[in-house]
Motif scaffolding. Structure first.
Motif, PDB file in Angstrom:
ATOM      1  N   VAL A   1      -0.348 158.375 -59.207  1.00 48.27           N
ATOM      2  CA  VAL A   1      -1.112 157.598 -58.240  1.00 48.27           C
ATOM      3  C   VAL A   1      -0.297 156.358 -57.922  1.00 48.27           C
ATOM      4  N   LEU A   2       0.005 156.181 -56.635  1.00 46.80           N
ATOM      5  CA  LEU A   2       0.729 155.005 -56.166  1.00 46.80           C
ATOM      6  C   LEU A   2      -0.260 154.104 -55.436  1.00 46.80           C
ATOM      7  N   GLY A   3      -0.079 152.810 -55.576  1.00 45.68           N
ATOM      8  CA  GLY A   3      -0.960 151.859 -54.907  1.00 45.68           C
ATOM      9  C   GLY A   3      -0.177 150.837 -54.105  1.00 45.68           C
ATOM     10  N   HIS A   4      -0.852 150.245 -53.132  1.00 43.02           N
ATOM     11  CA  HIS A   4      -0.239 149.217 -52.291  1.00 43.02           C
ATOM     12  C   HIS A   4      -1.292 148.172 -51.943  1.00 43.02           C
ATOM     13  N   ASN A   5      -0.954 146.910 -52.157  1.00 41.82           N
ATOM     14  CA  ASN A   5      -1.833 145.793 -51.820  1.00 41.82           C
ATOM     15  C   ASN A   5      -1.582 145.417 -50.366  1.00 41.82           C
ATOM     16  N   ILE A   6      -2.316 146.033 -49.449  1.00 38.34           N
ATOM     17  CA  ILE A   6      -2.052 145.775 -48.032  1.00 38.34           C
ATOM     18  C   ILE A   6      -2.613 144.439 -47.572  1.00 38.34           C
ATOM     19  N   ALA A   7      -3.556 143.866 -48.321  1.00 34.16           N
ATOM     20  CA  ALA A   7      -4.032 142.528 -47.974  1.00 34.16           C
ATOM     21  C   ALA A   7      -2.873 141.545 -48.035  1.00 34.16           C
ATOM     22  N   GLN A   8      -1.982 141.770 -49.000  1.00 34.44           N
ATOM     23  CA  GLN A   8      -0.803 140.910 -49.125  1.00 34.44           C
ATOM     24  C   GLN A   8       0.120 141.085 -47.914  1.00 34.44           C
TER      25      GLN A   8
ATOM     26  N   GLY B   1      -8.835 146.912 -41.871  1.00 36.23           N
ATOM     27  CA  GLY B   1      -9.226 145.778 -42.685  1.00 36.23           C
ATOM     28  C   GLY B   1      -9.291 146.069 -44.170  1.00 36.23           C
ATOM     29  N   LEU B   2      -8.666 147.165 -44.595  1.00 38.26           N
ATOM     30  CA  LEU B   2      -8.654 147.499 -46.023  1.00 38.26           C
ATOM     31  C   LEU B   2      -7.728 146.555 -46.780  1.00 38.26           C
ATOM     32  N   ASP B   3      -8.020 146.332 -48.047  1.00 36.26           N
ATOM     33  CA  ASP B   3      -7.190 145.459 -48.875  1.00 36.26           C
ATOM     34  C   ASP B   3      -6.180 146.226 -49.709  1.00 36.26           C
ATOM     35  N   LYS B   4      -6.497 147.481 -50.027  1.00 40.39           N
ATOM     36  CA  LYS B   4      -5.635 148.250 -50.911  1.00 40.39           C
ATOM     37  C   LYS B   4      -5.616 149.699 -50.465  1.00 40.39           C
ATOM     38  N   LEU B   5      -4.477 150.332 -50.701  1.00 40.73           N
ATOM     39  CA  LEU B   5      -4.297 151.752 -50.404  1.00 40.73           C
ATOM     40  C   LEU B   5      -3.791 152.470 -51.631  1.00 40.73           C
TER      41      LEU B   5
END
Length: 196
Positions: free
Chosen positions: A174-181, A128-132
């Motif tokens: 640092v790489l990020g990903h919006n997993i909520a999307q 249920g995370l929103d961002k990684l």
């Protein structure tokens, strides 16, 4: 976690059959042997040097506390990779998780890293995370390419952020990903069960 994934899971790769299973205290010696075979530079993926027994023991304590979920990639009876999802529900960012991952030289380029990163990503979706986020040194091009293929994008460059055992400093990306999307897109397409 909103959805628990079941383990062990088996995946066919170019390296052969790989079993993914959750790391436990009983795996400590096998993980230490794996970590001690890794090139020192690979350990810079991680904030701590897991080739040290006391660091590995602390890691296992964090797994048992529930702050970390670690997946082992097993080929035969040998650990060939480890993917970890770190989250802190008591921080200002309880919606954010961090992936930490290392893979043995013996199986690189054979799909094990990709399968492990996808499995760890699926854990994050289920949590249920929103961002990684994921971090690595800027010269680890294959790893950067792998995570970019999963939809991660560069968000920060931290100059001279880590120091290796020889005292040399290295920049970290640092790489990020919006997993909520991603979760929303899967639900919109009616395939939210696809990652189970």
């Amino acid at each position: 976690m909103s959805e628990q994934r079941s383990y062990p899971r088996h995946v066919k790769t170019d390296a052969g059959d790989i079993e993914f299973r959750l790391m436990e205290r009983a795996d400590e010696a096998a993980v230490l042997a794996f970590a001690q075979k890794l090139p020192t530079h690979d350990l810079l993926f991680l904030p701590r040097n897991i080739s040290q027994p006391k660091v590995l023991a602390a890691w296992v304590n964090e797994i048992e506390r529930g702050a970390i979920t670690s997946l082992l990639a097993i080929k035969g009876d040998e650990v060939v990779g480890c993917g970890t999802l770190v989250r802190d529900p008591h921080s200002w960012s309880p919606h954010v998780g961090e992936i930490r991952m290392v893979v043995s030289l013996s199986v690189r380029g054979e799909g094990v890293g990709r399968a492990l990163s996808q499995e760890t990503f699926a854990l994050a979706l289920g949590a249920g995370l929103d961002k990684l986020s994921v971090q690595m040194t800027v010269d680890q091009r294959a790893a950067i390419t792998l995570f970019e293929s999963l939809g991660f994008r560069a968000e920060a460059l931290l100059r001279d952020h880590v120091r290796d055992v020889d005292g040399n400093t290295h920049d970290i990306v640092v790489l990020g990903h919006n997993i909520a999307q991603v979760r929303g897109q899967l639900e919109a397409y009616g395939v939210s069960d696809a990652v189970r």
